[in-house]
Design a protein around this motif. Structure first.
Motif, PDB file in Angstrom:
ATOM      1  N   THR A 160     -21.938 -22.457   9.014  1.00 25.80           N
ATOM      2  CA  THR A 160     -21.591 -22.118  10.397  1.00 25.80           C
ATOM      3  C   THR A 160     -21.799 -20.674  10.326  1.00 25.80           C
ATOM      4  OG1 THR A 160     -19.948 -23.541  10.210  1.00 25.80           O
ATOM      5  CG2 THR A 160     -19.633 -22.170  11.802  1.00 25.80           C
ATOM      6  N   SER A 196     -22.144 -17.590  13.616  1.00 28.08           N
ATOM      7  CA  SER A 196     -21.995 -17.291  15.109  1.00 28.08           C
ATOM      8  C   SER A 196     -23.128 -16.623  15.729  1.00 28.08           C
ATOM      9  CB  SER A 196     -20.902 -16.014  15.079  1.00 28.08           C
ATOM     10  OG  SER A 196     -19.638 -16.695  14.762  1.00 28.08           O
ATOM     11  N   ILE A 219     -16.963  -9.873  13.227  1.00 25.48           N
ATOM     12  CA  ILE A 219     -17.584  -9.942  14.548  1.00 25.48           C
ATOM     13  C   ILE A 219     -16.677  -9.312  15.568  1.00 25.48           C
ATOM     14  CG2 ILE A 219     -18.291 -11.668  16.018  1.00 25.48           C
ATOM     15  CD1 ILE A 219     -18.659 -13.488  13.452  1.00 25.48           C
ATOM     16  N   THR A 234     -19.767 -13.236  20.754  1.00 26.92           N
ATOM     17  CA  THR A 234     -20.573 -14.441  20.324  1.00 26.92           C
ATOM     18  C   THR A 234     -20.248 -15.658  21.400  1.00 26.92           C
ATOM     19  OG1 THR A 234     -18.765 -15.516  18.973  1.00 26.92           O
ATOM     20  CG2 THR A 234     -20.513 -13.959  17.981  1.00 26.92           C
ATOM     21  N   ARG A 277     -22.434 -21.144  18.482  1.00 24.04           N
ATOM     22  CA  ARG A 277     -22.189 -21.319  16.956  1.00 24.04           C
ATOM     23  C   ARG A 277     -23.209 -22.284  16.527  1.00 24.04           C
ATOM     24  NH1 ARG A 277     -18.050 -19.369  14.491  1.00 24.04           N
ATOM     25  NH2 ARG A 277     -16.812 -20.004  16.343  1.00 24.04           N
ATOM     26  N   HIS A 291     -17.554 -24.189  19.780  1.00 32.55           N
ATOM     27  CA  HIS A 291     -17.501 -22.821  20.657  1.00 32.55           C
ATOM     28  C   HIS A 291     -18.273 -23.272  22.029  1.00 32.55           C
ATOM     29  CE1 HIS A 291     -17.427 -18.540  20.652  1.00 32.55           C
ATOM     30  NE2 HIS A 291     -18.274 -18.219  19.841  1.00 32.55           N
TER      31      HIS A 291
END
Length: 136
Positions: free
Chosen positions: A25, A27, A71, A76, A79, A97
């Motif tokens: 995963t 961002s 972050i 962001t 994702r 996201h």
């Protein structure tokens, strides 16, 4: 539509291949199209995914404080998630996201899809564009 630079797509696929068999995963952040070389055909304010935050950045800080401090807040807009044994769709266990990019093996350019947070497929457009050079 979801706009993604070719360079970012290729980097994400490489990260996913390196992480296999584990799920990855990452961002993702955007740059307005007007700031990119090669995106002149888009509206200047159109968001284009251009950058990622390394998945292990700030790991020790996160372990101590229990939250992701690596972050910046609200920095962001998307994702990227790899599904090494899964399907090209959003899963209930995914970190959602605004925009979710999913990739599955064999980690080729055709095996990446864009979705909204509820799992609806969105059109993914790959751009041959470059973000501005940033100095540290």
């Amino acid at each position: 539509m979801v706009f993604l630079t070719r360079g970012l797509r290729d980097a994400l696929l490489e990260l996913a291949a390196d992480a296999e068999p584990e799920k990855l995963t990452v961002s993702l952040a955007v740059t307005p199209a007007g700031e990119l070389d090669g995106a002149d055909h888009l509206e200047p304010g159109a968001p284009v995914f251009t950058h990622f935050y390394p998945p292990n950045a700030g790991g020790s800080v996160t372990a101590v404080f229990g939250m992701d401090l690596s972050i910046p807040a609200r920095q962001t807009q998307g994702r990227f998630i790899s599904h090494p044994q899964g399907r090209l769709e959003v899963a209930q266990t995914d970190d959602l996201h605004e925009v979710v990019l999913i990739a599955v093996p064999p980690w080729t350019t055709e095996m990446v899809g864009a979705f909204d947070r509820s799992g609806r497929k969105r059109e993914l457009v790959i751009l041959d564009a470059e973000p501005p050079v940033e100095l540290l």
